[in-house]
Design an enzyme around this catalytic site. Structure first.
Site, PDB file in Angstrom:
ATOM      1  N   CYS A  45      19.460  33.864  43.091  1.00  0.00           N
ATOM      2  CA  CYS A  45      19.188  35.117  42.374  1.00  0.00           C
ATOM      3  C   CYS A  45      17.701  35.217  42.046  1.00  0.00           C
ATOM      4  CB  CYS A  45      20.013  35.189  41.081  1.00  0.00           C
ATOM      5  SG  CYS A  45      19.247  34.385  39.657  1.00  0.00           S
TER       6      CYS A  45
ATOM      7  N   GLY B 272      39.338  56.968  33.792  1.00  0.00           N
ATOM      8  CA  GLY B 272      39.468  57.072  32.342  1.00  0.00           C
ATOM      9  C   GLY B 272      40.795  56.519  31.871  1.00  0.00           C
TER      10      GLY B 272
ATOM     11  N   HIS C  67      21.439  37.347  37.205  1.00  0.00           N
ATOM     12  CA  HIS C  67      21.901  36.024  37.620  1.00  0.00           C
ATOM     13  C   HIS C  67      23.425  35.972  37.732  1.00  0.00           C
ATOM     14  CE1 HIS C  67      22.356  31.632  37.795  1.00  0.00           C
ATOM     15  NE2 HIS C  67      23.348  31.821  36.933  1.00  0.00           N
TER      16      HIS C  67
ATOM     17  N   ASP D 140      36.156  44.722  40.324  1.00  0.00           N
ATOM     18  CA  ASP D 140      35.109  45.145  39.398  1.00  0.00           C
ATOM     19  C   ASP D 140      35.413  44.524  38.055  1.00  0.00           C
ATOM     20  OD1 ASP D 140      35.912  47.272  37.112  1.00  0.00           O
ATOM     21  OD2 ASP D 140      37.280  47.425  38.812  1.00  0.00           O
TER      22      ASP D 140
ATOM     23  N   ASP E 230      36.064  55.327  38.025  1.00  0.00           N
ATOM     24  CA  ASP E 230      37.367  55.100  37.434  1.00  0.00           C
ATOM     25  C   ASP E 230      37.780  56.398  36.745  1.00  0.00           C
ATOM     26  OD1 ASP E 230      39.657  53.892  36.657  1.00  0.00           O
ATOM     27  OD2 ASP E 230      38.783  52.733  35.033  1.00  0.00           O
TER      28      ASP E 230
ATOM     29  N   PHE F 156      41.823  53.470  31.814  1.00  0.00           N
ATOM     30  CA  PHE F 156      41.673  52.266  30.986  1.00  0.00           C
ATOM     31  C   PHE F 156      41.483  52.639  29.522  1.00  0.00           C
ATOM     32  CE2 PHE F 156      39.148  48.828  29.049  1.00  0.00           C
ATOM     33  CZ  PHE F 156      39.974  47.748  29.322  1.00  0.00           C
TER      34      PHE F 156
END
Length: 411
Positions: free
Chosen positions: A343, A97, A377, A303, A95, A99
RNA sequence: GCGUCUGUAGCUCAGUUGGUUAGAGCGCUGGAUUGUGGCUCCGGAGGUCGCAGGUUCGAAUCCUGUUAGACGCC
């Protein structure tokens, strides 16, 4: 420009959801089968999940952050790029930056508000003199009060940094607005993001030419516009048509603070305008209902920090609904977190009582153990959801799959 | 036996020259968490201040007795 990056759609159109697709993103570090959830490893590693764990839970991508890795970018570059440096040898994103323009600026110290009651209420914004990120047309000044360090991040520096880090897919530097920002502010921020995208694209072309010995890194243009559909449409037109020296973006990031209520209309507005043959990444969302809306409106990858952060805080994902493992009712509960889960934590037979004890222990080593078991999990839960959605899209039973999932999960 | 010190929430302790419904941290308990400054954030329950008297308009605070523990001295 030589690109070892491409996107192919492998599903047939669904008349109920014209924008929905399953596909494959081909990157220098491997293929990404979409829809996919990218694990967030801001600092170059996913908190409490090792690269081995990532393979075990069938994670396909790690997403890191150019802002957080800024100081180590040169070392990462010398080591051979993010994949080698981190030990995760699969596909990676970074990303930009962008955000942090919001999270360290107008939204500093607050949980990101996704509530429309805060819309247009500037009193909910952090005062400028209290912010750690100050934005202007040139870029963003990030301040660290502990080290007194000041970094002036510009679109050029963000792209240069992301090139050094060497992820397969990068994001253009954007300004994320807060839900409390006004329409007028969103207009200005969007224009700024448009100019930054163009500057970033120009720097990307320059950097690509400078680094011909390295695999091609794709660049996604990021769309903003708050919750205003006219601005979202403008963003989609501007970014998708943008070229510098005949080169455009390889894909698109769908950004912003998006409420559940507005999510469908905003995503539809953008994706109807964006070209169909390029991948789209929905930034920062991963709750199952948001993923369903995302795939239905044409998003390919996702994401979010929620699965891992919520795991550390005891919020456990399960097919019959999430629950808070810290509640006393699980003190002597010998059941698995989720009886249908594949999991490693559930496969190893760890019980709720055992995991709760580890999570509530005062021993830091117990915490680390719990964080690992619970994070893997939750991460596996969302990754599996995406795998199953993909299969359902390809095999033509998406509606039935979604209905059965939602009926149990949101019972 | 004598002397000193200490008894306040489950735990560790604050409580200013006596002054509204006695506080904190941890623990307990419930909730939050969406491109990670987060073992974080927000809320709740829980104490007749060792016990019994006394002084005072008013006592966790001052006085007396008593009890429990720690330390010291014969």
């Amino acid at each position: 420009m030589q690109r070892d990056f491409s996107f192919e759609i492998v599903s047939q159109p669904n008349p109920n959801y014209p924008l929905m697709r399953a596909g494959i993103i081909h990157t220098p570090h491997g293929d990404i089968k979409t829809p996919n959830f990218n694990l967030v490893g801001t600092h170059g590693h996913v908190k409490f999940i090792s690269p081995d764990d990532m393979w075990t839970i069938h994670a396909q991508v790690m997403l890191s952050n150019g802002y957080h890795l800024f100081r180590r970018a040169t070392v990462i570059s010398a080591t051979g790029g993010l994949a080698k440096w981190s030990g995760w040898n699969g596909p990676t994103f970074t990303d930009s930056g962008g955000f942090q323009v919001m999270s360290l600026g107008s939204g500093l110290g607050k949980v990101v508000s996704m509530d429309m009651v805060d819309a247009n209420d500037e009193s909910k914004l952090r005062e400028p003199d209290e912010r750690m990120a100050l934005v202007d047309d040139e870029g963003v000044e990030f301040r660290d009060p502990y080290s007194a360090r000041i970094i002036k991040f510009t679109p050029e520096l963000s792209i240069e940094t992301q090139h050094k880090i060497g992820a397969d897919i990068m994001m253009s530097f954007d300004e994320l607005t807060n839900i409390s920002d006004t329409y007028d502010y969103n207009v200005r921020a969007l224009e700024r993001t448009r100019r930054w995208a163009e500057r970033g694209l120009r720097e990307h072309i320059r950097q690509t030419a400078l680094r011909k010995d390295r695999p091609y890194q794709a660049l996604y243009g990021v769309l903003q516009g708050g919750y205003y559909l006219d601005l979202r449409a403008k963003a989609a037109r501007d970014i998708s048509s943008m070229t510098v020296d005949g080169e455009g973006f390889d894909g698109f990031g769908l950004g912003g603070v998006l409420t559940k209520q507005d999510l469908p209309s905003i995503l539809t507005t953008m994706c109807e305008i964006l070209p169909n043959d390029k991948p789209r990444h929905l930034l920062g969302l991963s709750h199952p209902d948001d993923i369903f809306v995302g795939v239905e409106t044409g998003s390919d990858t996702f994401d979010c920090v929620a699965p891992t952060r919520e795991a550390r805080h005891g919020r456990i994902y399960a097919m019959d609904g999430n629950f808070n493992l810290k509640r006393s009712e699980y003190k002597d509960d010998d059941n698995l977190l989720d009886k249908d889960c594949d999991c490693p934590t559930c496969q190893a037979g760890h019980t709720k009582a055992e995991l709760r004890a580890l999570l509530k222990s005062s021993d830091i080593a117990d915490h680390a153990k719990a964080y690992n078991l619970l994070s893997t999990h939750n991460a596996r839960f969302i990754i599996r959801l995406c795998e199953q959605i993909r299969q359902a899209i390809i095999d033509g039973y998406y509606d039935e799959y979604k209905q059965s999932f939602v009926k149990r999960y949101y019972r």
